[in-house]
Design a protein around this motif. Structure first.
Motif, PDB file in Angstrom:
ATOM      1  N   SER A  77       0.828  -1.217   0.000  1.00 27.12           N
ATOM      2  CA  SER A  77       0.000   0.000   0.000  1.00 27.12           C
ATOM      3  C   SER A  77       0.853   1.253   0.000  1.00 27.12           C
ATOM      4  O   SER A  77       0.512   2.253  -0.641  1.00 27.12           O
ATOM      5  CB  SER A  77      -0.949  -0.007   1.197  1.00 27.12           C
ATOM      6  OG  SER A  77      -0.220   0.083   2.421  1.00 27.12           O
ATOM      7  N   SER A  78       1.999   1.208   0.692  1.00 25.96           N
ATOM      8  CA  SER A  78       2.890   2.378   0.720  1.00 25.96           C
ATOM      9  C   SER A  78       3.458   2.660  -0.666  1.00 25.96           C
ATOM     10  O   SER A  78       3.484   3.816  -1.120  1.00 25.96           O
ATOM     11  CB  SER A  78       4.020   2.129   1.723  1.00 25.96           C
ATOM     12  OG  SER A  78       4.943   3.201   1.705  1.00 25.96           O
ATOM     13  N   GLU A  79       3.904   1.613  -1.359  1.00 29.66           N
ATOM     14  CA  GLU A  79       4.457   1.787  -2.704  1.00 29.66           C
ATOM     15  C   GLU A  79       3.385   2.268  -3.678  1.00 29.66           C
ATOM     16  O   GLU A  79       3.629   3.150  -4.516  1.00 29.66           O
ATOM     17  CB  GLU A  79       5.054   0.468  -3.198  1.00 29.66           C
ATOM     18  CG  GLU A  79       6.317   0.043  -2.485  1.00 29.66           C
ATOM     19  CD  GLU A  79       7.544   0.803  -2.959  1.00 29.66           C
ATOM     20  OE1 GLU A  79       7.410   1.736  -3.778  1.00 29.66           O
ATOM     21  OE2 GLU A  79       8.653   0.464  -2.502  1.00 29.66           O
ATOM     22  N   LEU A  80       2.201   1.691  -3.586  1.00 35.51           N
ATOM     23  CA  LEU A  80       1.129   2.051  -4.518  1.00 35.51           C
ATOM     24  C   LEU A  80       0.635   3.469  -4.280  1.00 35.51           C
ATOM     25  O   LEU A  80       0.300   4.191  -5.228  1.00 35.51           O
ATOM     26  CB  LEU A  80      -0.008   1.049  -4.410  1.00 35.51           C
ATOM     27  CG  LEU A  80       0.345  -0.364  -4.896  1.00 35.51           C
ATOM     28  CD1 LEU A  80      -0.716  -1.360  -4.455  1.00 35.51           C
ATOM     29  CD2 LEU A  80       0.507  -0.393  -6.409  1.00 35.51           C
ATOM     30  N   ALA A  81       0.572   3.882  -3.023  1.00 37.39           N
ATOM     31  CA  ALA A  81       0.169   5.256  -2.724  1.00 37.39           C
ATOM     32  C   ALA A  81       1.184   6.239  -3.307  1.00 37.39           C
ATOM     33  O   ALA A  81       0.815   7.306  -3.822  1.00 37.39           O
ATOM     34  CB  ALA A  81       0.032   5.451  -1.215  1.00 37.39           C
ATOM     35  N   ARG A  82       2.459   5.869  -3.231  1.00 30.31           N
ATOM     36  CA  ARG A  82       3.505   6.709  -3.816  1.00 30.31           C
ATOM     37  C   ARG A  82       3.350   6.781  -5.338  1.00 30.31           C
ATOM     38  O   ARG A  82       3.461   7.860  -5.934  1.00 30.31           O
ATOM     39  CB  ARG A  82       4.874   6.128  -3.453  1.00 30.31           C
ATOM     40  CG  ARG A  82       6.062   6.846  -4.061  1.00 30.31           C
ATOM     41  CD  ARG A  82       6.259   8.209  -3.472  1.00 30.31           C
ATOM     42  NE  ARG A  82       7.510   8.795  -3.920  1.00 30.31           N
ATOM     43  CZ  ARG A  82       7.740  10.092  -3.967  1.00 30.31           C
ATOM     44  NH1 ARG A  82       6.802  10.948  -3.580  1.00 30.31           N
ATOM     45  NH2 ARG A  82       8.902  10.558  -4.371  1.00 30.31           N
ATOM     46  N   ALA A  83       3.063   5.649  -5.960  1.00 28.94           N
ATOM     47  CA  ALA A  83       2.868   5.635  -7.413  1.00 28.94           C
ATOM     48  C   ALA A  83       1.682   6.499  -7.809  1.00 28.94           C
ATOM     49  O   ALA A  83       1.739   7.241  -8.800  1.00 28.94           O
ATOM     50  CB  ALA A  83       2.657   4.198  -7.897  1.00 28.94           C
ATOM     51  N   ALA A  84       0.606   6.418  -7.048  1.00 27.32           N
ATOM     52  CA  ALA A  84      -0.592   7.209  -7.355  1.00 27.32           C
ATOM     53  C   ALA A  84      -0.307   8.700  -7.224  1.00 27.32           C
ATOM     54  O   ALA A  84      -0.812   9.509  -8.017  1.00 27.32           O
ATOM     55  CB  ALA A  84      -1.728   6.798  -6.437  1.00 27.32           C
ATOM     56  N   LYS A  85       0.483   9.057  -6.241  1.00 26.70           N
ATOM     57  CA  LYS A  85       0.823  10.475  -6.049  1.00 26.70           C
ATOM     58  C   LYS A  85       1.697  10.982  -7.192  1.00 26.70           C
ATOM     59  O   LYS A  85       1.539  12.124  -7.657  1.00 26.70           O
ATOM     60  CB  LYS A  85       1.538  10.657  -4.708  1.00 26.70           C
ATOM     61  CG  LYS A  85       1.863  12.105  -4.382  1.00 26.70           C
ATOM     62  CD  LYS A  85       2.502  12.230  -3.004  1.00 26.70           C
ATOM     63  CE  LYS A  85       2.818  13.686  -2.665  1.00 26.70           C
ATOM     64  NZ  LYS A  85       3.449  13.806  -1.323  1.00 26.70           N
ATOM     65  N   LEU A  86       2.619  10.135  -7.647  1.00 23.29           N
ATOM     66  CA  LEU A  86       3.536  10.545  -8.711  1.00 23.29           C
ATOM     67  C   LEU A  86       2.849  10.622 -10.066  1.00 23.29           C
ATOM     68  O   LEU A  86       3.264  11.391 -10.931  1.00 23.29           O
ATOM     69  CB  LEU A  86       4.718   9.575  -8.779  1.00 23.29           C
ATOM     70  CG  LEU A  86       5.727   9.676  -7.634  1.00 23.29           C
ATOM     71  CD1 LEU A  86       6.668   8.482  -7.640  1.00 23.29           C
ATOM     72  CD2 LEU A  86       6.516  10.979  -7.719  1.00 23.29           C
ATOM     73  N   ASN A  87       1.811   9.803 -10.267  1.00 20.16           N
ATOM     74  CA  ASN A  87       1.072   9.829 -11.538  1.00 20.16           C
ATOM     75  C   ASN A  87      -0.422   9.780 -11.243  1.00 20.16           C
ATOM     76  O   ASN A  87      -1.037   8.708 -11.260  1.00 20.16           O
ATOM     77  CB  ASN A  87       1.479   8.654 -12.427  1.00 20.16           C
ATOM     78  CG  ASN A  87       0.812   8.713 -13.806  1.00 20.16           C
ATOM     79  OD1 ASN A  87       0.102   9.667 -14.122  1.00 20.16           O
ATOM     80  ND2 ASN A  87       1.033   7.702 -14.619  1.00 20.16           N
TER      81      ASN A  87
END
Length: 321
Positions: A258-268
């Motif tokens: 969830s931490s990695e995916l939240a970061r991906a969502a924020k970046l794109n």
């Protein structure tokens, strides 16, 4: 889409190399004044010098070719194309002119014209591995994966292009459904001493995508390691963070995912895939309010023009553009 983004890095790097080589070759005294004028966008004065050369008896085909190359050096694609076309009308057998014109058309988003010129360059000088690479690469961009293969295999013979050719071959084989062969080429590209950081990044991401297509834990762990290596090269890459999150999700490490995916969502923010997986993760963690929020985000993105159907658990290779 990861394949698109990472493949473009290779093209930009190789095009920059070609431009640099052309600049070194053309820094002769007769072109120095033209180069300075074009750098300052003094196009009328540059054209006047060309007219003077022609009036003094200079070879028109050679003159148009040289000015076309100088414009190409400065990424003035339309002007470069105009002069190269004039040169080729007077002297059609010039593989370098066809190559540069093809790259002009590529930059100007005329893929069919680019393909025609780059194939002609490869045909006129079949021993030139750069010509072969660009012909094969353009065929990839145009979705002609089978036709691209012989050109890309020819390009493998030249060491400076080997890493790029391996990755292009891997992409083509993946699109043809030969995932095992594609995987082996990406591994060879990673082992290539010629690969730049960007080249390594694209190979890491694309190999990670292949490894995450299945559910074997060992391959998922390996895919995660490649995604994390890609993150170290490009810490703000949404693709690398999404891949890491997806690998962790498939390995059952939900909170880390969830931490990695939240970061991906924020970046794109325009990519729906992280929200799709986040909704599933929060449901499994019993955090249903957060899951509903992610599904709303997902629906909002998919309602945008051209976004429907982007969220998939196992993305397969699309087109390299």
């Amino acid at each position: 889409m990861y394949w698109l983004t990472s493949f473009g890095l290779l093209l930009a790097a190789l095009l920059a190399l070609l431009v640099a080589q052309a600049q070194i070759a053309d820094r002769s005294v007769p072109n120095a004044e033209l180069d300075a004028l074009i750098a300052q966008h003094e196009y009328a004065r540059a054209d006047h010098i060309v007219d003077q050369r022609l009036a003094s008896g200079a070879d028109p085909a050679a003159t148009y070719f040289q000015i076309g190359k100088v414009y190409f050096d400065h990424q003035s694609w339309q002007r470069s194309a105009g002069f190269l076309e004039k040169s080729l009308k007077l002297k059609g057998m010039n593989d370098e002119a066809h190559e540069l014109l093809g790259l002009d058309w590529r930059a100007l988003h005329r893929p069919d014209d680019a393909e025609s010129e780059l194939l002609e360059a490869a045909k006129e000088n079949p021993s030139n591995r750069v010509n072969a690479y660009f012909a094969g690469h353009q065929l990839l961009l145009n979705g002609k994966f089978e036709a691209a293969l012989p050109y890309l295999y020819r390009a493998l013979d030249w060491k400076p292009l080997q890493s790029q050719a391996l990755q292009a071959l891997a992409f083509a084989q993946a699109r043809l459904g030969n995932y095992g062969l594609a995987e082996s080429y990406y591994r060879k590209a990673l082992d290539s001493a010629q690969a730049s950081d960007d080249g390594h990044y694209s190979a890491l991401v694309n190999l990670g995508i292949l490894l995450l297509l299945g559910h074997d834990p060992a391959r998922l762990e390996e895919g995660l390691s490649y995604a994390q290596r890609a993150e170290r090269l490009h810490p703000n890459s949404p693709d690398a963070h999404f891949l890491a999150g997806k690998a962790l999700f498939k390995l059952g490490r939900l909170r880390e995912a969830s931490s990695e995916l939240a970061r991906a969502a924020k970046l794109n923010p325009d990519d729906s895939k992280p929200h799709f997986l986040l909704a599933r993760i929060y449901d499994q963690l019993g955090q249903h309010d957060r899951a509903r929020k992610e599904r709303k985000n997902l629906a909002s993105i998919q309602d945008r023009p051209g976004q429907a159907g982007m969220a998939t658990v196992d993305p397969v290779p699309v087109t390299p553009e």
